[in-house]
Structure formats: structure tokens, C-alpha cells
Design an enzyme around this catalytic site. Structure first.
Site, PDB file in Angstrom:
ATOM      1  N   LYS A 185       0.914  -1.372  -0.088  1.00 47.30           N
ATOM      2  CA  LYS A 185      -0.002  -0.068   0.152  1.00 47.30           C
ATOM      3  C   LYS A 185       0.779   1.368   0.020  1.00 47.30           C
ATOM      4  O   LYS A 185       0.587   2.206  -0.654  1.00 47.30           O
ATOM      5  CB  LYS A 185      -0.851   0.036   1.013  1.00 47.30           C
ATOM      6  CG  LYS A 185      -1.791   1.053   1.253  1.00 47.30           C
ATOM      7  CD  LYS A 185      -2.895   1.168   2.231  1.00 47.30           C
ATOM      8  CE  LYS A 185      -3.626   2.538   2.645  1.00 47.30           C
ATOM      9  NZ  LYS A 185      -4.495   2.581   3.525  1.00 47.30           N
ATOM     10  N   GLU A 191      10.628  -4.927   4.356  1.00 41.24           N
ATOM     11  CA  GLU A 191      10.707  -6.300   3.783  1.00 41.24           C
ATOM     12  C   GLU A 191      10.315  -6.258   2.344  1.00 41.24           C
ATOM     13  O   GLU A 191      11.148  -7.249   1.545  1.00 41.24           O
ATOM     14  CB  GLU A 191       9.947  -7.199   4.518  1.00 41.24           C
ATOM     15  CG  GLU A 191      10.081  -7.296   6.137  1.00 41.24           C
ATOM     16  CD  GLU A 191       9.440  -6.147   6.965  1.00 41.24           C
ATOM     17  OE1 GLU A 191       9.052  -5.140   6.704  1.00 41.24           O
ATOM     18  OE2 GLU A 191       8.727  -6.587   8.022  1.00 41.24           O
ATOM     19  N   GLY A 244      -4.451  -1.650   4.676  1.00 41.22           N
ATOM     20  CA  GLY A 244      -4.116  -2.953   4.288  1.00 41.22           C
ATOM     21  C   GLY A 244      -4.526  -3.942   4.721  1.00 41.22           C
ATOM     22  O   GLY A 244      -4.573  -4.976   3.601  1.00 41.22           O
ATOM     23  N   ARG A 245      -5.150  -4.431   5.816  1.00 42.94           N
ATOM     24  CA  ARG A 245      -5.638  -5.604   6.265  1.00 42.94           C
ATOM     25  C   ARG A 245      -7.170  -5.770   5.633  1.00 42.94           C
ATOM     26  O   ARG A 245      -7.863  -6.860   5.889  1.00 42.94           O
ATOM     27  CB  ARG A 245      -5.779  -5.978   7.650  1.00 42.94           C
ATOM     28  CG  ARG A 245      -6.410  -4.826   8.561  1.00 42.94           C
ATOM     29  CD  ARG A 245      -5.887  -4.859  10.037  1.00 42.94           C
ATOM     30  NE  ARG A 245      -6.420  -3.853  10.723  1.00 42.94           N
ATOM     31  CZ  ARG A 245      -5.775  -2.516  10.853  1.00 42.94           C
ATOM     32  NH1 ARG A 245      -4.686  -2.565  10.319  1.00 42.94           N
ATOM     33  NH2 ARG A 245      -6.164  -1.568  11.724  1.00 42.94           N
ATOM     34  N   GLU A 330      -4.768  -6.835  14.542  1.00 39.28           N
ATOM     35  CA  GLU A 330      -4.257  -5.640  14.376  1.00 39.28           C
ATOM     36  C   GLU A 330      -5.221  -4.432  14.205  1.00 39.28           C
ATOM     37  O   GLU A 330      -5.018  -2.997  14.624  1.00 39.28           O
ATOM     38  CB  GLU A 330      -3.627  -5.596  12.802  1.00 39.28           C
ATOM     39  CG  GLU A 330      -3.067  -4.512  12.468  1.00 39.28           C
ATOM     40  CD  GLU A 330      -1.874  -4.535  11.220  1.00 39.28           C
ATOM     41  OE1 GLU A 330      -0.741  -5.044  11.467  1.00 39.28           O
ATOM     42  OE2 GLU A 330      -2.540  -4.231  10.242  1.00 39.28           O
ATOM     43  N   HIS A 361      -5.658 -33.583  17.633  1.00 44.60           N
ATOM     44  CA  HIS A 361      -4.623 -34.291  18.229  1.00 44.60           C
ATOM     45  C   HIS A 361      -3.454 -33.596  18.626  1.00 44.60           C
ATOM     46  O   HIS A 361      -2.228 -34.000  18.916  1.00 44.60           O
ATOM     47  CB  HIS A 361      -4.135 -35.094  17.138  1.00 44.60           C
ATOM     48  CG  HIS A 361      -5.237 -36.079  16.631  1.00 44.60           C
ATOM     49  ND1 HIS A 361      -5.653 -37.292  17.193  1.00 44.60           N
ATOM     50  CD2 HIS A 361      -6.000 -35.927  15.544  1.00 44.60           C
ATOM     51  CE1 HIS A 361      -6.585 -37.823  16.378  1.00 44.60           C
ATOM     52  NE2 HIS A 361      -6.901 -36.939  15.510  1.00 44.60           N
ATOM     53  N   LYS A 471       9.363  -1.367  14.120  1.00 43.26           N
ATOM     54  CA  LYS A 471       9.992  -1.198  12.716  1.00 43.26           C
ATOM     55  C   LYS A 471      11.046   0.123  12.815  1.00 43.26           C
ATOM     56  O   LYS A 471      12.112  -0.114  12.419  1.00 43.26           O
ATOM     57  CB  LYS A 471       8.952  -0.525  11.927  1.00 43.26           C
ATOM     58  CG  LYS A 471       7.954  -1.642  11.335  1.00 43.26           C
ATOM     59  CD  LYS A 471       7.151  -0.932  10.442  1.00 43.26           C
ATOM     60  CE  LYS A 471       5.684  -1.595  10.226  1.00 43.26           C
ATOM     61  NZ  LYS A 471       5.051  -0.834   9.207  1.00 43.26           N
TER      62      LYS A 471
HETATM   63  O1  F6P Z   1       2.981  -3.806   9.632  1.00 39.60           O
HETATM   64  C1  F6P Z   1       1.813  -3.035   9.721  1.00 39.60           C
HETATM   65  C2  F6P Z   1       1.315  -2.967   8.123  1.00 39.60           C
HETATM   66  O2  F6P Z   1       1.056  -1.548   8.033  1.00 39.60           O
HETATM   67  C3  F6P Z   1      -0.075  -3.599   7.862  1.00 39.60           C
HETATM   68  O3  F6P Z   1      -1.282  -2.938   8.594  1.00 39.60           O
HETATM   69  C4  F6P Z   1      -0.009  -3.877   6.389  1.00 39.60           C
HETATM   70  O4  F6P Z   1      -0.777  -4.426   5.814  1.00 39.60           O
HETATM   71  C5  F6P Z   1       1.528  -3.985   6.186  1.00 39.60           C
HETATM   72  O5  F6P Z   1       2.220  -3.318   7.276  1.00 39.60           O
HETATM   73  C6  F6P Z   1       2.167  -3.942   5.048  1.00 39.60           C
HETATM   74  O6  F6P Z   1       2.140  -2.477   4.513  1.00 39.60           O
HETATM   75  P1  F6P Z   1       2.262  -2.115   3.199  1.00 39.60           P
HETATM   76  O7  F6P Z   1       1.152  -2.780   2.268  1.00 39.60           O
HETATM   77  O8  F6P Z   1       2.016  -0.479   3.056  1.00 39.60           O
HETATM   78  O9  F6P Z   1       3.707  -2.691   2.497  1.00 39.60           O
END
Ligand code: F6P
Length: 497
Positions: A185, A191, A244-245, A330, A361, A471
Site C-alpha cells: 500500500k 521487507e 492494508g488488512r 491489528e 490431536h 520497525k
Molecule cells: O505492519 C503493519 C502494516 O502496515 C499492515 O497494516 C500492512 O498490511 C503491512 O504493514 C504492509 O504494509 P504495506 O502494504 O504498506 O507494505
């Protein structure tokens, strides 16, 4: 600003489930609903007509109906960030202008998919989707749940910054036939950007002439994607107001739309829209997300439950618990109210779970006889996903139902180690089949339920400041710019002597 008063909930009689059934013949009918191919059964929870009345009063005091309308009208419901939360507009339920904008973005997505299918970007057999959190969990769930028969594309969703994850995908994929989808987003997530750069390096090393020409970007920050090197024609934007979620309905759902086909993606959106309409227009007492949230809140506020567990008795839904962990924790793992005051009541429980029958199990011992009370959610699908003899599916579903019954009834035994206390609650969700439409409805149900929980808890489900500090500190550690405590300093020195 209103705060929830749980006193009526906390003073409800704690009648055992078996007695609730014995005392009220209408219980099953009253506490079940059928919406969009999903049968919901809350009769094995401690919800009662009295509890529903009490919760309805809290819902009214907290302004649920108005807040729901505000959500769908595209008003600013994410007050800390001054934003609307317009994921429902992606499926056609929202402010008219936002729905039109989402349709425009979807058309663009479809056109690019058509171009990819026509090999305008060269041959594509492998889709390397790079993203994390909401930019990975949703697409991963969709492809895993619905993609058993897809044969045209192989999809890898890589999220972790651990290079093992990316290497595993690279080992399987042909760089000449790989399309890289960078899903972020913000287009700044460390990462994702590192994985994206390593993917480009891998392609270059393997002789791909124009690796950036094989990249598409799924983002609400198109300028950043272009700056990074993605051609503007291959940027699939979505609105900033889609969290994002909550973003799998937008271009973030690209790998599912490409690999499962556009029709499947549209069905997914339509199933979600159907659930949206149910949520918007059904009175509280028969409203599935609302009743589910009432049950959630009963266990956190009246019974002190700190977790809730979701068990999908369907291998195809094995990623559902991870998806729900982000959606619910979240969103609602908060400690201040919408007004910025500290909350003095529990907010989101810890969501966890697994897949049946495996979990039986492994963790069900604690559920049946442990000291924690864990409200369960059991999911099953009537139409089998496998083509083996029907005994597999019969046993799968019978186990699901038997667990709910056993947890509720328990069994007495003079030997305490062999006694089952019973009265342990479960809700059951029985899907007619697992197709895009029903899955869309299921996920929209969870979104709405999370929202109702937040409204009654008096919190904002749409921000996530809690993830920022770690972060920042990781970044500062990388730049050597932080004086850490002795333990952390020692760990860093050991890892990077
Ligand atoms: O770690 C939090 C967060 O902002 C989430 O809410 C989001 O889904 C994820 O990081 C990834 O963010 P982006 O889509 O901006 O890479």
C-alpha cells in the site's frame, strides 16, 4: 463520547449450555442464520435473548447503526488518521464516488490481466507476489483456498524478509517466465522493498533482459512505484482509504484475479457485497456479524476469556486463522478509545486456531480439560473439496460436529482426570461450498464482525500505530543510531561481531 457499560452483561445468569437448550425449544432457530451460502449457528454459545437485549442496548448507546452508516457512506471513521475506511466500495457498497473510482481501478486491473494473458509482457507461468501483512495474507488465503485446480499459473506469495522465503520461490520458478507483483500500500515497507530488489537481481543474474519490464505494482502510492522503477502502465492503484488488512478486494488481490480468473474475482466481490447488504440492512437480532460480535464480547467482557480459537475443518481454509489474526488483532488490539482515553475493559482477544482434524490431536486436550475457557469457532464445508471416496469428508465433518457437542455436554467421571467439565462454547459456520462467492461473503462477515466489536468497545479498528515502534527501532539499529539496553546491545554484537 460514550463508553460501553458492561454491567448488564456481567450480571447475566451463567446458565449452562445444556440447560439453555432444555429450557428453550426455540433456541436453535433463534440463534442461527443463513446468509449467502453460510449457515451460522450460535446456539452452543451462551448468548440468550436476555444477552441480546443487553448487547443491543450497548450497541444503541455506542451508536452502532449510525457508525455503520458512516462507514458505508465513506465518512471519516478512522479518526486518528483522518481517513475513511472504504474497502466495501471495492465490492460496490459504499459512497457512489468511491464505488465509481474502485470500478475504474478494477477495469485497469482487468485490462492488465488481459494483456498478461495475451503475453504482452512475454510468457508468464510463474507469479511471484511480494508483499507482507495485509498485502500478502489475503491473496495467499484466496489462492490457497480456491486455487487447487488452477493449472495455468504457479503462484508464490513471499512476505518474510528472511531470504529463505524468497529463495524457496526462486528455486521453483523460471526467471524467464516469472512475473513479479510488488504489493505494498505504502510502497515503503522494508521487507517488501528488499525482497523486490533481490527479485530484480535474481532476474538480471539469470539473463532476463528487462527485469523491471516484468514487474507490476499493486499500491496506493503509484508515484513511489514509478520512482522505484515500475512503468506507469503497470501500476495498479487503489484508494488510500482502503486499509492494508482490508485490501484483498483491491488490486492487492491481483494474483488471485490472474490465477483464478477474472470471473472468480468478480464472484468474490459479489459474495462480499451480498454480506455487506445483509450487515447494512438486517435488524440486529438476525444480523450475522452483529450476533457474532455479541458472542465475542460476551466471552471477553463477562467471562474473562483472553483468546478465541478458529478451527477450519477444511484443508483449503488452513490459512484462515493467520488471515484473521491480522484482521482482528491489528484492528482491535487497542488500549485507547476513539476519544483517546485509556480503555478500562479488555479489547480484542488473541485469535488463534488451526485446521481440523489435525488440531484435535494437538491442542484440543486443553480446550476440553484445560483451565482456560476458550470460545471456539468451527467451520465446515458441506460440498467436499476432494475427489476421494466420501468417507474422508464424512469423517471430517462428523468430527467437527462431534467436537462442538463434546465440548458442550462434557462427560462426568468419578476419576477427575477422565472427567470432561463441558459447558465450553462453540459457534459453527457451515458453508454450502467453498467457491469465490461464499469465500467473499465469509471474509466480509469477518470484517463486519471486527467493526461491530470495535464500535461496542469504543475503539478505532482502522489504525495500527502499535506496529511502528519495532520497525523504527530495527531501522535505527541498522544505522547504529540507537543506544540499546545491555541485553539488546549484546545480542546485536553476537550476531554481527
Ligand atoms: O505492519 C503493519 C502494516 O502496515 C499492515 O497494516 C500492512 O498490511 C503491512 O504493514 C504492509 O504494509 P504495506 O502494504 O504498506 O507494505
Amino acid at each position: 463520547m460514550a463508553t460501553p457499560d458492561w454491567s448488564a452483561i456481567r450480571s447475566l445468569p451463567q446458565t449452562p449450555l445444556t440447560r439453555l437448550f432444555a429450557e428453550d425449544e426455540s433456541r436453535l432457530g433463534m440463534l442461527s442464520a443463513d446468509v449467502s451460502g453460510i449457515h451460522f449457528d450460535w446456539s452452543k454459545t451462551h448468548l440468550t435473548p436476555q444477552a441480546i437485549v443487553a448487547f443491543s442496548a450497548i450497541a444503541e448507546a455506542m451508536g452502532l447503526a449510525g457508525k455503520r452508516d458512516a462507514l458505508f457512506a465513506g465518512e471519516i471513521v478512522n479518526v486518528t488518521e483522518g481517513r475513511a475506511a472504504e474497502h466495501s466500495a471495492e465490492r460496490g457498497e459504499g459512497a457512489p464516488a468511491s464505488v465509481v473510482r474502485a470500478r475504474g481501478f478494477h477495469s485497469r486491473m482487468r485490462a492488465l490481466i488481459d494483456a498478461i494473458e495475451a503475453e504482452a509482457l512475454g510468457p508468464v507461468r510463474h507469479i511471484l507476489h511480494i508483499g507482507i501483512g495485509g498485502s500478502a495474507l489475503g491473496p495467499d488465503l484466496l489462492v490457497d483456498a480456491l486455487g487447487r485446480d488452477m493449472d495455468r499459473y504457479e503462484v508464490a506469495i513471499v512476505s518474510n524478509v528472511d531470504g529463505v522465503a524468497l529463495e524457496d520461490a526462486m528455486d521453483r520458478f523460471d526467471p524467464q517466465a516469472t512475473l513479479v507483483a510488488i504489493a505494498s500500500k505504502t510502497f515503503t515497507t522494508t521487507e517488501t522493498m528488499l525482497n523486490a530488489e533481490s527479485a530484480m537481481a535474481w532476474m538480471t543474474e539469470h539473463g532476463v533482459e528487462d527485469p523491471y519490464g516484468r514487474v507490476i505494482a499493486l499500491t496506493a502510492a503509484p508515484d513511489k512505484a514509478v520512482e522505484w522503477g515500475v512503468d506507469e502502465t503497470r501500476v495498479l492503484p487503489f484508494a488510500e482509504s482502503v486499509g492494508g488488512r482490508y485490501s484483498l478486494w483491491s488490486s492487492i488481490g491481483f494474483p488471485a484475479a490472474l490465477a483464478l480468473g477474472w470471473d472468480a474475482f468478480e464472484e468474490l466481490l459479489e459474495g462480499a457485497a451480498e454480506m455487506d447488504r445483509h450487515f447494512r440492512f438486517t435488524p440486529l437480532a438476525g444480523n450475522a456479524p452483529v450476533l457474532a460480535a455479541f458472542a465475542d464480547l460476551y466471552y471477553t467482557q463477562a467471562r474473562g476469556c483472553e483468546t478465541r480459537a478458529v478451527f477450519a475443518y477444511d484443508q483449503r481454509l488452513r490459512l484462515l486463522p493467520s488471515y484473521l489474526q491480522q484482521l482482528e488483532m491489528e484492528s482491535n488490539g487497542k488500549r485507547v478509545t476513539v476519544a483517546g482515553e485509556p480503555v478500562t475493559w479488555p479489547t480484542a482477544p488473541i485469535t488463534w486456531g488451526g485446521v481440523g482434524t489435525d488440531a484435535q490431536h494437538a491442542v484440543f486436550q486443553l480446550l476440553h480439560q484445560g483451565t482456560h475457557l476458550v470460545p471456539l469457532e468451527i467451520l465446515g464445508v458441506i460440498e467436499p473439496g476432494d475427489g476421494l471416496n466420501e468417507e474422508h469428508h464424512r469423517q471430517l465433518l462428523l468430527n467437527a460436529f462431534a467436537q462442538g457437542a463434546a465440548l458442550m455436554t462434557g462427560r462426568a467421571n468419578d476419576d477427575r482426570a477422565r472427567a470432561y467439565p463441558g459447558d465450553r462454547p462453540s459457534a459453527t459456520l457451515l458453508l454450502d461450498r467453498l467457491d469465490p462467492r461464499t469465500l467473499g461473503a465469509l471474509l466480509a462477515f469477518y470484517e463486519a464482525r471486527t467493526f461491530v466489536n470495535a464500535v461496542l468497545l469504543g475503539i478505532n479498528p482502522f489504525d495500527q500505530f502499535g506496529v511502528e515502534l519495532g520497525k523504527e527501532m530495527a531501522k535505527a539499529a541498522g544505522q547504529g543510531g540507537l543506544d540499546f539496553d545491555p541485553s539488546t546491545t549484546d545480542l546485536i554484537a553476537r550476531a554481527f561481531p
